[in-house]
Design an enzyme around this catalytic site. Structure first.
Site, short mmCIF file in Angstrom:
data_model
loop_
_atom_site.label_atom_id
_atom_site.label_comp_id
_atom_site.label_asym_id
_atom_site.label_seq_id
_atom_site.Cartn_x
_atom_site.Cartn_y
_atom_site.Cartn_z
N LYS A 39 -6.33 5.34 7.82
CA LYS A 39 -5.12 6.01 7.34
C LYS A 39 -5.34 7.51 7.16
CE LYS A 39 -3.13 1.99 5.01
NZ LYS A 39 -2.75 1.37 3.71
N SER A 77 0.81 -1.22 0.00
CA SER A 77 0.00 0.00 0.00
C SER A 77 0.84 1.27 0.00
CB SER A 77 -0.94 0.01 1.21
OG SER A 77 -0.21 0.04 2.42
#
Length: 816
Positions: free
Chosen positions: A707, A664
Site C-alpha cells: 500500500k 482497512s
C-alpha cells in the site's frame, strides 16, 4: 470513554522502515563452506507430529498435514517417512490365484519377499512343460498299448454279448438280420427263414410257438441294444481313467519341482493340491493346443499359451512384489487418488460381443503398493474423486483392501464381475491439505477424527534471530548444493534473508513459505551465470526481485497510467474538505498491488444516519459495512452526546466499480467525515490506511508495504515534493519491509511515513490543526478539529429541533 492521546511526533525515521541483515555478521564468505541443513527449520511441532504418526503402530493414528502452500510440507513429510520406512522390514508379496472351487472369488495369497515373481515364472514353466509332457505321454507307445488293450477288451465284450444273443436266437430258431435301418427278426425252420405263405399254412399252435420265440429274442435284442451305451460309457470312463493316470504322471512330474521350491510356503499347499486335480481334469486343454499346433502349417510357439485365455487359470497375478535389494517399507505418493487408483480395479476383455474377466485382470492400487508402509495423498484431490473418500475410509476401517469398481458402486455394469478376497491392510495414510479443509472434515465427517488422530501444522513464519538466520543460511547452502547452483556470497544470503522477512511481513520474523524464496534464488543464480559471476551476490538477488516485479507489473503500470492521465482522479497536492486518499490492496494470484483511492464524505442535518453508498449499491462486503457502523457509533458517542444525534452523512469510494471489502479504509473514512463535519480541509499529499474501533483507536491492517509503495509510485510519477506521505497504524511499524527506494526517499526527506495510534493523531496530521481534547469543563479546546465537529453537530441538533417544534411552542426533549 477513551480519551485521545496528546499530540506527539508521529513521523518515522528511515531506520524503522526496513530490517536488514548485516552481511558482516556471517562468519562464512560463501555458502560453500556451510554444513547443509537436514530438514526444515522453524517447523519443530510439525516434525514432532509427523514422527509420532510414522512411528505409532496403532492403525488409527493416520496423519493430516496442513499449512501454507510452499512451506515445505511435501518434502518434509517424504523425508521423514523415508527415514522411518528405512527402519521397517520390506513387506511380503501378494498374489491373486485361481480359486478352482469358486472362480468368482480369486484367492489372495501372501508370499515371502520376492517370491511372487518367482511363483509366476514357475507357473509359466509348469504350463509350458505340460504342453509338451501331456501330449507326449498320450501319444507314447505305452499309452497306445494300454488304450488298444482297453479298446480290444471292450470290443471283445461287445462281440461276446452279440454272440450270446445270436446263439440264443439260433436255439429258438430265430434269425437276426442286420439292415440299414437296424436289426430285424424272422422265425426259422430247418435253418431257413419261414416265408409268409409257409407261415400261413402252419397250425395255430406252431404259429404261436414261432411268435413266442421271436418275442423272446426281441427282448434279448432290446436288452443287448440298451447295454451298448452303458458299455460305451464304461469304455469312455476306462479311457478317461487311463488318460487321467497318464496325465497324473505328467502333472506329478512337472509339479515336483514347483512344490519343492515353495514347500515352506504353507499357504500354497491347498492351492497346489487343487491345482494338481485341475491340471489332471483339464489335461485335454494341453492336448488340444498340441493338436492345433500339429494341424497348423505355421504352428505358434510355446509362448502362444500366454495369449490363450483358456490357460489364465494357471497364471499368477502378482499384485505386489518387492525385491530383496530394496530397503525398508514403501513410501507411495498417489497424485491421482481416484477410487480405482487407490483400491485397484478389475479390467474386462471383449470376447464375441460380451465383456468377460478373470483374476488376471485385477490391477493393484496405491493401497496395495503402500501396504506395510506409507501412503501420501492430497486431501482435496481425494475428496474431489467420486467414491474415493468413502472407499479409503472403508479400507481403513476394515484394515483390508477391497477392490471396488466405480461402475459397480453406481450399478452401471451388467458384465460378469469378481469378488476378490480382500488383502489385509497395514498402512499409514498421510493427507496433505490446508487448514480450512481440515476444519471442515473434522466438523462435517464424523469418521474423520476416528481415522486421522494426528494433525501436523506447518507454520507460515518463525521468529527472526541470529540463530534462525544462520539456519536459513545453511538451508540456502543445502538448496544450492542439491540443485547444483553457484555458491552464494554472504551479502547474497543477507539479501535473500531480507526477502524472506518481507515475505513474512514482519521485521521480527522470517517466512517459512520457501517456494517463493527459492524461486528468487534460482533466478538470481541464472542472472549470475549470464554475467559470468562465480558466486551469487546481493546485486543478483536484487536483480531477480526487480525482474520478477517487472514481469508481473503490467496491471500496476496500467493503473499508474490511468492515474497519470486523470482517468482515475487522485491528487497528491492541495487540500480539500471531506476528501482523503485511502489505500487499497488488490490481489491477483500471487501479485499484490497497492493503490490509492479517493474517499469522500458529505454531511448535513439528519436523523443520525451514516450512509454507506457501497453497501446501498450492494458493492460493500460485510466487513466494510461493519466498519462504517463502527464509525457511526464513534461519532454518536463522542460528540454532542446530550442532544439527539442529528447527522446525515454519506461515504463512498470514488471510481470503484467492483466489490469493496475489509475495514482497512475505516480510518480514512472517519478522517473524511471529521473533515466534512469540521469544515477543515485535508491535505491531499497524504494517503491513509488503518482500521478504527469504537474508541477511535487505530488498529493494524495487512498489505502495508504494498500500500505504501503503491502511493509512493504515484507520488514519484506526479513529482515528489517532500510534503507527501502516508499515515499508517502504529502497530504496523513492525510489519514494514519497504523497498530501498522508498527508504531512501524518507531518509532524504522527500517522503513521509507517520504512525498513529488514534484517529486524532491522523486528522491532526492531515489538517495541520490539533484534534483537541476535552477540558475540565467538558468542552473541546477552541480552534480544534473536535471542537468544530461538536459545534457543527450541536447546530444540526438545534436545527432539527426547530424544524420539528410543535405549533404550540412547547419544547421537545432530547430524545424526541
Amino acid at each position: 470513554m477513551t480519551t485521545a492521546p496528546s499530540t506527539t511526533n508521529t513521523s518515522l525515521s528511515a531506520n524503522l522502515l526496513r530490517a536488514t541483515v548485516d552481511p558482516m555478521s556471517f562468519a562464512f564468505k560463501t555458502t560453500a563452506s556451510l554444513e547443509p541443513l537436514v530438514g526444515p527449520f522453524g517447523q519443530e511441532r510439525a516434525v514432532e507430529a509427523i514422527r509420532l504418526s510414522s512411528q505409532m503402530r496403532h492403525r488409527r493414528f493416520n496423519l493430516y498435514v496442513h499449512g501454507a502452500e510452499g512451506s515445505g510440507r511435501h518434502s518434509t513429510v517424504l523425508r521423514l517417512l523415508e527415514e522411518e520406512a528405512a527402519l521397517r522390514p520390506v513387506p511380503s508379496d501378494w498374489v491373486y490365484l485361481q480359486n478352482f472351487s469358486n472362480p468368482d472369488q480369486p484367492l489372495a495369497i501372501s508370499l515371502p519377499l520376492g517370491q511372487g515373481v518367482k511363483l509366476r515364472a514357475a507357473m509359466a514353466r509348469l504350463a509350458e512343460d505340460l504342453v509338451t509332457h501331456i501330449p507326449a505321454l498320450l501319444v507314447s507307445e505305452d499309452y497306445q498299448n494300454r488304450r488298444t488293450a482297453l479298446e480290444q477288451e471292450f470290443a471283445a465284450r461287445h462281440e461276446a454279448a452279440l454272440e450270446d444273443l445270436r446263439n440264443a436266437a439260433q436255439a429258438r430258431e430265430v434269425a437276426i438280420i442286420k439292415t440299414p435301418m437296424g436289426y430285424s427278426l424272422a422265425p426259422m425252420q430247418a435253418g431257413e427263414v419261414v416265408k409268409p405263405d409257409v407261415m400261413a399254412g402252419l397250425s395255430d399252435a406252431a404259429r404261436r410257438q414261432l411268435d413266442a420265440n421271436v418275442t423272446a429274442t426281441r427282448d434279448d435284442l432290446e436288452n443287448f441294444l440298451l447295454s451298448l451305451p452303458e458299455l460305451g460309457r464304461a469304455e469312455s470312463e476306462a479311457i478317461s481313467e487311463l488318460n487321467a493316470h497318464m496325465a497324473g504322471i505328467a502333472v506329478n512330474s512337472a509339479m515336483s519341482k514347483i512344490t519343492k521350491t515353495f514347500a515352506k510356503v504353507a499357504a500354497l499347499k491347498p492351492y497346489f493340491e487343487a491345482l494338481r486335480a485341475d491340471l489332471i481334469d483339464k489335461a485335454d486343454l494341453f492336448l488340444s493346443l498340441e493338436l492345433s499346433r500339429a494341424e497348423n502349417p505355421f504352428p505358434p510357439g510355446i509362448a502362444a499359451l500366454r495369449d490363450d485365455p483358456r490357460f489364465n487359470r494357471y497364471r499368477v497375478n502378482v499384485m505386489v512384489s518387492q525385491s530383496k535389494s530394496e530397503r525398508g517399507a514403501p513410501v507411495v505418493v498417489e497424485t491421482l487418488p481416484s477410487l480405482s487408483n487407490l483400491t485397484g480395479r478389475i479390467d474386462y476383455l471383449s470376447m464375441q460381443g460380451a465383456l468377460i474377466t478373470d483374476f488376471t485382470q485385477i490391477k493393484p492400487g496405491a493401497l496395495h503398493r503402500a501396504n506395510g508402509g506409507f501412503l501420501v495423498l492430497d486431501a482435496r484431490r481425494v475428496l474431489n474423486e467420486p467414491h474415493a473418500w468413502e472407499g479409503l475410509k472403508r479400507c481403513l476401517e476394515t484394515a483390508s483392501v477391497y477392490v471396488i469398481a466405480d461402475a459397480e458402486r453406481l450399478g452401471l455394469t451388467a458384465a460378469m464381475t469378481l469378488e476378490p478376497q480382500p488383502i489385509p491392510l497395514d498402512v499409514r495414510v498421510i493427507l496433505i491439505g490446508d487448514r480450512m479443509l481440515h476444519m471442515l472434515l473434522s466438523e462435517l465427517d464424523p469418521d474423520f477424527d476416528e481415522f486421522f488422530r494426528i494433525a501436523a501444522e506447518f507454520g507460515d513464519d518463525t521468529r527472526r534471530s541470529p540463530e534462525t538466520i544462520m539456519l536459513f543460511a545453511r538451508m540456502v547452502a543445502t538448496i544450492v548444493k542439491k540443485e547444483g547452483m553457484r555458491a552464494m556470497a554472504r551479502d547474497g544470503v543477507a539479501a535473500l534473508a531480507d526477502a524472506a522477512t518481507r515475505a513474512a511481513e514482519d521485521q521480527e520474523k522470517i517466512s517459512l513459505r520457501m517456494n517463493r524464496i527459492w524461486d528468487i534464488l534460482r533466478e538470481a543464480d541464472h542472472i549470475a551465470g549470464q554475467s559470468k559471476a562465480r558466486v551469487v551476490k546481493a546485486t543478483h538477488i536484487a536483480a531477480a526481485i526487480a525482474a520478477a516485479d517487472r514481469r508481473s507489473g503490467g496491471p500496476r503500470e496500467r493503473l499508474q497510467e490511468m492515474i497519470a492521465r486523470g482517468g482515475i482522479m487522485i491528487s497528491t497536492a492541495g487540500s480539500t474538505v471531506g476528501q482523503v486518499n485511502g489505500l487499497t490492496l488488490a490481489e491477483i494470484g500471487d501479485l499484490r498491488i497497492g493503490a490509492p483511492v479517493r474517499i469522500t464524505a458529505r454531511v448535513r442535518m439528519g436523523a443520525g444516519h451514516v450512509i454507506d453508498i457501497e453497501r446501498e449499491a450492494k458493492l460493500g462486503g460485510p466487513l466494510h459495512s461493519k466498519a462504517v457502523l463502527i464509525l457511526s457509533s464513534y461519532l454518536a458517542t463522542r460528540y454532542a452526546i446530550d442532544v439527539p444525534f442529528s447527522l446525515w452523512a454519506s461515504l463512498v469510494f470514488e471510481q470503484t466499480y467492483g466489490g469493496v471489502e475489509g475495514d482497512s479504509a475505516s480510518l480514512a473514512e472517519l478522517c473524511s467525515l471529521m473533515s466534512a463535519l469540521s469544515e477543515v480541509p485535508i491535505s491531499q499529499s497524504f494517503a491513509v490506511t488503518g482500521s478504527v474501533n469504537q474508541m477511535g483507536e487505530v488498529q493494524p491492517i495487512g498489505g502495508i508495504n504494498e500500500k505504501i509503495e503503491g502511493f509512493f509510485d504515484i507520488c514519484v510519477a506526479q513529482g515528489l515534493t517532500g510534503r507527501q506521505g502516508v499515515i499508517i497504524p502504529k502497530q504496523n511499524v513492525v510489519n514494514l519491509m519497504l523497498r530501498a527506494d522508498v527508504v531512501d526517499a524518507v531518509a532524504q526527506s522527500k517522503f513521509q511515513i507517520h504512525a498513529v495510534s488514534h484517529v486524532d493523531e491522523a486528522v491532526a496530521q492531515l489538517t495541520g490543526l490539533p484534534a483537541g481534547e476535552r477540558a475540565q469543563h467538558g468542552n473541546f479546546e477552541d480552534g480544534t478539529i473536535n471542537a468544530n465537529i461538536e459545534v457543527r453537530l450541536l447546530g444540526f441538533a438545534e436545527a432539527r429541533a426547530a424544524y420539528r417544534a410543535p405549533a404550540d411552542g412547547t419544547q421537545l426533549g432530547p430524545n424526541d
